[in-house]
Design a protein around this motif. Structure first.
Motif, short mmCIF file in Angstrom:
data_model
loop_
_atom_site.label_atom_id
_atom_site.label_comp_id
_atom_site.label_asym_id
_atom_site.label_seq_id
_atom_site.Cartn_x
_atom_site.Cartn_y
_atom_site.Cartn_z
N ALA A 211 6.37 41.92 95.78
CA ALA A 211 7.45 41.97 96.78
C ALA A 211 8.78 42.40 96.17
O ALA A 211 9.58 43.05 96.85
CB ALA A 211 7.60 40.61 97.45
N ILE A 212 9.02 42.04 94.91
CA ILE A 212 10.30 42.42 94.29
C ILE A 212 10.23 43.76 93.57
O ILE A 212 11.20 44.17 92.92
CB ILE A 212 10.84 41.32 93.35
CG1 ILE A 212 9.88 41.07 92.18
CG2 ILE A 212 11.09 40.03 94.12
CD1 ILE A 212 10.40 40.03 91.19
N GLY A 213 9.10 44.43 93.68
CA GLY A 213 9.03 45.81 93.20
C GLY A 213 8.38 46.02 91.85
O GLY A 213 8.44 47.14 91.32
N LEU A 214 7.74 45.00 91.30
CA LEU A 214 7.08 45.16 90.00
C LEU A 214 5.63 45.60 90.22
O LEU A 214 5.00 45.21 91.20
CB LEU A 214 7.12 43.86 89.21
CG LEU A 214 8.52 43.29 88.94
CD1 LEU A 214 8.43 42.06 88.05
CD2 LEU A 214 9.44 44.34 88.31
N HIS B 241 17.89 50.42 89.25
CA HIS B 241 19.07 50.23 90.10
C HIS B 241 19.42 48.75 90.15
O HIS B 241 18.61 47.89 89.73
CB HIS B 241 18.81 50.75 91.53
CG HIS B 241 17.65 50.10 92.22
ND1 HIS B 241 17.72 48.83 92.79
CD2 HIS B 241 16.37 50.52 92.42
CE1 HIS B 241 16.56 48.52 93.32
NE2 HIS B 241 15.71 49.53 93.11
N GLN B 242 20.59 48.44 90.64
CA GLN B 242 21.03 47.06 90.72
C GLN B 242 20.17 46.28 91.73
O GLN B 242 20.07 46.68 92.88
CB GLN B 242 22.50 46.99 91.13
CG GLN B 242 23.17 45.64 90.92
CD GLN B 242 23.27 45.24 89.45
OE1 GLN B 242 23.34 46.10 88.58
NE2 GLN B 242 23.28 43.96 89.18
N PRO B 243 19.54 45.18 91.32
CA PRO B 243 18.66 44.45 92.24
C PRO B 243 19.46 43.57 93.20
O PRO B 243 20.62 43.23 92.93
CB PRO B 243 17.82 43.59 91.30
CG PRO B 243 18.73 43.33 90.14
CD PRO B 243 19.54 44.59 89.97
N ASP B 244 18.85 43.19 94.31
CA ASP B 244 19.50 42.27 95.23
C ASP B 244 19.39 40.85 94.68
O ASP B 244 18.48 40.52 93.90
CB ASP B 244 18.87 42.35 96.61
CG ASP B 244 17.39 42.01 96.59
OD1 ASP B 244 17.05 40.82 96.74
OD2 ASP B 244 16.57 42.93 96.38
N ALA B 245 20.31 40.00 95.09
CA ALA B 245 20.38 38.63 94.57
C ALA B 245 19.13 37.82 94.88
O ALA B 245 18.70 36.98 94.06
CB ALA B 245 21.62 37.93 95.13
N ALA B 246 18.52 38.05 96.04
CA ALA B 246 17.33 37.29 96.42
C ALA B 246 16.16 37.59 95.49
O ALA B 246 15.39 36.70 95.11
CB ALA B 246 16.94 37.59 97.86
N SER B 247 16.00 38.86 95.11
CA SER B 247 14.92 39.23 94.20
C SER B 247 15.14 38.63 92.81
O SER B 247 14.19 38.18 92.16
CB SER B 247 14.82 40.76 94.10
OG SER B 247 14.39 41.31 95.32
N VAL B 248 16.39 38.61 92.36
CA VAL B 248 16.71 38.01 91.06
C VAL B 248 16.37 36.52 91.09
O VAL B 248 15.75 35.98 90.16
CB VAL B 248 18.20 38.21 90.71
CG1 VAL B 248 18.57 37.42 89.46
CG2 VAL B 248 18.50 39.69 90.52
#
Length: 366
Positions: A317-320, A156-163
């Motif tokens: 935290a970013i889902g990896l 899904h499209q990630p949020d800008a903070a995670s990127v």
């Protein structure tokens, strides 16, 4: 009887470099003249590539062109890499296998390097999707490297903070002096071999648990501790049993690894944006307790948090997932390997160190 002694090349100056400075006594990392704290979190990954490869920050138009090229290379390599058989179960093994399949037809080393940077991200994303039991999404040429990678991996499209956090991580690890994998890549380059061979050799070195393999075990350690109040007792039991505390200590740094501080700051930014890290408070408690206990046990050996300690917390935290951590490290580090290959070709010579023979002499056949 002679005892075999291996120095590990400590204190041996192998090459001069303009790429990065690691000051272990001061706890400082400088990339192309910039302290890592100044560029990590401030630049896009593609801007950092331009800085590392060409020695200066890009103008706006140069940045846009580079970002567009990187996106198109992800699209170009995807069909070839997605057609590869499932192959290895380990992400680093798949990455090595995937990049070795590439046939770079560009003459310019920076064009080849762009393809390899794009292919590393795509191969990692493909492996992650297969590991999750789903088909990989095709790349989006209009996205940044971090945005596209997270979209492919998460679905899904990630949020800008995670990127931003992910790209900050890649910048933080993209070059770090003459580490084991960089040295390996330069040795291969010194023979006149091709860029793919040098990068694949670097992956082989990075796979080793003494180099790039600790972020996953750090996460395991935090899970085992469970709660900040239990940190000291758990760590004391580990030390009493003679086991190593993961994420603590570094071959070069005599103080806290500056990259650990950079990544801790990146996690703070994530939390302020609303992306909560379930392990940050626990990690800080474990780090503090571990530093105190290790100082008591080894007063002459400074053992502070290294880059892998907060890598685990940030990527989680970013889902990896932990099986992807080392390969994700490689997405950043491949940029450094490519820069070192270019430097070795321009200024280096064939690497051929000497060894000291300590075996027997004059044996005869009966």
């Amino acid at each position: 009887m002679n005892t075999l002694k291996v120095s590990g090349l400590d204190q041996i100056m192998f090459a001069e470099t303009q790429l990065s400075l690691v000051d272990g006594e001061a706890g400082r990392l400088v990339v192309r003249g910039y302290d890592i704290e100044r560029i990590s979190g401030s630049l896009h990954f593609s801007e950092a590539l331009h800085l590392l490869w060409l020695g200066r920050l890009p103008h706006r138009e140069e940045h846009l062109v580079l970002e567009k090229k990187l996106g198109q290379r992800r699209v170009d390599v995807f069909p070839r890499l997605d057609a590869l058989p499932d192959g290895p179960e380990n992400s680093m093994d798949f990455l090595r296998y995937a990049l070795a399949s590439l046939d770079l037809n560009q003459d310019d080393i920076w064009e080849q390097s762009l393809t390899l940077c794009a292919a590393t991200a795509v191969a990692c994303a493909i492996w992650s999707c297969r590991h999750q039991g789903r088909q990989a999404l095709p790349p989006d040429a209009t996205a940044t490297q971090g945005e596209d990678f997270l979209r492919m991996v998460l679905g899904h499209q990630p949020d800008a903070a995670s990127v931003r956090a992910l790209e900050s991580y890649w910048i933080t690890v993209m070059d770090h002096g003459m580490n084991a994998s960089t040295f390996t890549a330069r040795v291969v380059a010194s023979t006149g071999s091709d860029l793919v061979s040098a990068v694949v050799a670097g992956i082989g070195a990075l796979k080793g648990p003494l180099h790039g393999g600790a972020p996953g075990p750090v996460l395991d350690m935090l899970s085992a501790v469970g709660h900040p109040d239990q940190a000291r007792a758990w760590l004391e039991a580990e030390l009493q049993a003679g086991r190593r505390i993961m994420g603590m200590g570094h071959r070069i740094y005599r103080v806290r690894d500056p990259r650990a501080a950079v990544l801790e700051t990146a996690i703070d930014r994530l939390e302020k944006s609303g992306v909560r890290s379930p392990r940050l408070t626990l990690a800080r408690a474990v780090e503090q307790a571990a530093a105190e206990l290790l100082q008591q046990r080894y007063p002459d050996r400074p053992l502070k948090a290294n880059v892998e300690f907060y890598t685990a917390v940030l990527l989680d935290a970013i889902g990896l997932s932990a099986p992807l951590f080392s390969a994700c490290f490689a997405i950043g580090r491949v940029a450094g390997w490519c820069a070192h290959v270019d430097e070795q070709r321009k200024f280096g010579r064939l690497v051929r160190p000497q060894s000291s023979y300590v075996g027997p002499l004059g044996l005869t056949l009966e």
